[in-house]
Motif scaffolding. Structure first.
Motif, mmCIF file in Angstrom:
data_model
loop_
_atom_site.group_PDB
_atom_site.id
_atom_site.type_symbol
_atom_site.label_atom_id
_atom_site.label_comp_id
_atom_site.label_asym_id
_atom_site.label_seq_id
_atom_site.Cartn_x
_atom_site.Cartn_y
_atom_site.Cartn_z
ATOM 1 N N TYR A 606 40.869 41.209 39.764
ATOM 2 C CA TYR A 606 40.163 40.027 40.263
ATOM 3 C C TYR A 606 39.764 40.200 41.731
ATOM 4 N N ARG A 607 40.391 41.145 42.423
ATOM 5 C CA ARG A 607 40.050 41.361 43.829
ATOM 6 C C ARG A 607 38.745 42.141 44.006
ATOM 7 N N ASN A 626 37.046 31.405 41.812
ATOM 8 C CA ASN A 626 37.010 32.674 41.092
ATOM 9 C C ASN A 626 38.369 32.977 40.488
ATOM 10 N N GLU A 627 38.349 33.633 39.341
ATOM 11 C CA GLU A 627 39.574 33.943 38.606
ATOM 12 C C GLU A 627 40.557 34.715 39.486
ATOM 13 N N GLY A 628 41.829 34.334 39.398
ATOM 14 C CA GLY A 628 42.891 35.039 40.111
ATOM 15 C C GLY A 628 43.294 34.411 41.422
#
Length: 629
Positions: A606-607, A626-628
């Motif tokens: 996710y980064r 955003n995811e994460g």
């Protein structure tokens, strides 16, 4: 004209936009209503000054100079400048950079442990959002002017907006897409929608922008649109799940067939034309011929603590002399990891293996790795009675010897380049990598310094290649790439030495060569031989001769990635490249302190994108993080 557009930027020190324009992406810059749109958009000449303000959104940070009246709140003004943030997010997060400063959130970038409230990811989002706001307001207001020249200005503003959205899509993925002034909270768009917008804008304006090389320095022309399309299509498979390598090849070809050319003018006479790209007179020394889109800086007229002022000052520390860089001191902060340094290492074994078969003739002496006692450094047979060797030698002496037998050795009595049986020792004046030849028919030899890659611009004196502790400036080689001196060695225009004149190219021609090569390798239908020749054009400048040239067999995807690293390091593209290769977060490629571990570890995928800022989410319920994060 470092010209005219820079002078315009400093004259237009107050913004001209309606407050509502800043609701587009929900940020909180200062109130801009100091000047009315009736004044600024009275005619085409006044509108040109307004356009300069849109350009200045990427260069400057406030209303009066380096600090004092910031146009983005809640962060140090110098930190918030676009190209400084670009370095932080696209270089510091990779194998290209570390920083010793402990400002909250900054060490987290290299460690890849940033949170959703990181000051620097928020600052970049706000800066890009502001450029979108400025562009939208300019486009709306300038559209009402009845003058043919306005169409070019509008196309330039649309390019700048597209460039801002290109960055937002790359870094944050799913952001609001707004192309007009509105007071309503915008809906969230996805990457596919933003990609389609950027693509359609660039395609639509390409023929309205001025012809190749015909615009003022610092302003974009149609080649800039083609170049950004090349970059957009190269990353399409990552961003929208659809490969567009054929399109990348097409628009890269358009750029390569334009008037832009690789700078080969060694203006300072130091043996390479690469360093001219990063000097204070890079708008006139020949470098400008390959600059497709630049962000301009002037130490007197457009001052900022970001830009190349940051890149020059922050990279100086340890035993480095600031006066050699045209500034009054170093900030002892940023340097690089061994991964970048090692990309320039000479693979002597590979070079020697390509020469031929190993022979019984060799080099012996205290300049060689084993001293006078041997064993000899064996040479390779390149022809009948012809031998050669690439060798790392120390300063000292050497002789040629057959089969480690002192009964059959050659030296050079009189140091005239000819050999005599049992002759005098041959001097090696300084340590380095050498190319050594032996001709037994003519009884001659050569010991020639091997031409290395001049793009390896490192300061190693007092620096450690290995990074044991990031805060210590001495851990990690320093970078000497950016300087505030001109081709004659004179410092920049700011007499005290605080601010740099050096411009920073956002897109330059060698990148497009590399885009073409990569897209061709990925199935884009390009010409492999052309790709090789273009890469060799870059490497010819780097080596000063054809010793660094490659063949089609050498051209692999990993080679192109490494060549991008060697050519473009610290120019703001590394993270995007590593994401495209699936190396940024995975364990397939590690570097010191990736994942905040000394040896480097994988991190969550996710980064690959940064979080949307907390303050933006708080003010706009239409947005999802955003995811994460």
């Amino acid at each position: 004209m470092k010209n005219r557009i820079k002078k315009i930027i400093v004259l237009i020190t107050i913004t001209f936009f309606m407050a509502s324009c800043h609701d587009d992406l929900n940020l909180s810059p200062i109130d801009p209503d100091s000047f009315t749109q009736e004044d600024v958009f009275a005619n085409a000449a006044e509108a040109k000054g307004a356009l300069a303000k849109v350009y200045a959104g990427f260069a400057l940070t406030g209303q009066q100079g380096p600090s004092g009246q910031p146009d983005i709140a809640d962060i140090d003004e110098g930190f918030s400048q676009y190209t400084r943030m670009l370095w932080n997010l696209n270089e510091l997060t990779t194998d290209h950079g570390v920083v010793g400063w402990g400002d909250p959130g900054l060490p987290d970038l290299h460690g890849q442990i940033w949170s959703s409230s990181n000051d620097f990811t928020e600052a970049m989002y706000s800066r890009l959002a502001q450029v979108v706001s400025f562009s939208n307001s300019f486009i709306q207001n300038a559209s009402a002017i009845d003058d043919p020249e306005i169409q070019t200005y509008l196309a330039e503003a649309r390019f700048l907006r597209a460039f801002a959205y290109y960055n937002l899509m790359d870094m944050y993925a799913n952001v609001p897409l707004t192309s007009e002034i509105s007071t309503e909270l915008p809906e969230q768009s996805n990457r596919s929608e933003i990609f389609a917008f950027v693509e359609s804008e660039l395609l639509d304006i390409q023929n309205t922008l001025m012809d190749s090389g015909s615009n003022e320095y610092g302003r974009v022309d149609k080649v800039a649109a083609w170049a950004l399309l090349s970059r957009l299509y190269l990353n399409a498979e990552v961003w929208i799940g659809m490969p567009k390598y054929n399109e990348c090849v097409t628009y890269s070809s358009n750029v390569m067939n334009s008037t832009y050319s690789i700078n080969m003018n060694d203006a300072n006479g130091n043996g390479t034309a690469y360093d001219e790209l990063f000097l204070a007179d890079n708008d006139t020394n020949g470098a400008q011929n390959e600059f497709i889109y630049t962000i301009n800086f002037d130490g007197t007229s457009s001052q900022t603590w970001g830009g190349t002022t940051f890149l020059v000052h922050a990279a100086i520390g340890g035993s480095m002399n600031p006066t050699e860089f045209g500034v009054n001191g170093g900030w002892a902060g940023i340097r690089t990891t061994k991964n970048l340094v090692n990309k320039f290492a000479v693979d002597i074994d590979a070079l020697n293996s390509a020469l031929g078969t190993q022979s019984d003739w060799g080099l012996v002496g205290d300049a060689t790795e084993n001293g006078w006692d041997g064993p000899d450094m064996e040479m390779y047979q390149t022809g009948t009675n012809q031998f050669a060797l690439y060798a790392d030698l120390a300063s000292g002496f050497a002789k040629f010897r057959f089969n480690e037998d002192w009964g059959n050795n050659y030296g050079d009595t009189g140091a005239d380049g000819t050999l005599e049986p049992g002759g005098d020792n041959i001097a090696v004046p300084s340590p380095g990598t050498y190319y050594v030849t032996l001709d037994l028919d003519a009884l001659t030899y050569t010991i020639t310094p091997f031409a290395s890659d001049s793009r390896a611009m490192f300061h190693s004196d007092g620096q450690n290649l290995e990074i044991e502790s990031i805060p210590a400036f001495e851990d990690g080689y320093a970078i000497t790439k950016f300087k505030n001196v001109d081709s004659n060695g004179n410092p920049g225009s700011h007499a005290p030495g605080d601010f740099a004149d050096t411009d920073l190219a956002m897109i330059r021609l060698p990148e497009i060569y590399l885009n073409y090569a990569e897209a061709t390798l990925r199935g884009g239908g390009g010409d492999m031989n052309l790709a090789v020749s273009k890469i060799n054009e870059i490497r010819l400048r780097a080596y000063g001769n054809d010793s660094g040239n490659i063949s089609a067999g050498d051209l692999t995807l990993d080679f192109v990635l490494d060549e991008r690293s060697r050519e473009l390091y610290w120019e703001g593209q590394r993270r995007t490249d590593l994401v495209r290769y699936n190396y940024f977060t995975t364990g397939s490629y590690l570097w010191p302190f990736k994942g905040n571990e000394p040896g480097g570890i994988a991190v969550g995928s996710y980064r690959n994108v940064f979080p949307l800022p907390i303050n933006v989410l708080a003010t706009n319920p239409n947005l999802t993080q955003n995811e994460g994060y």
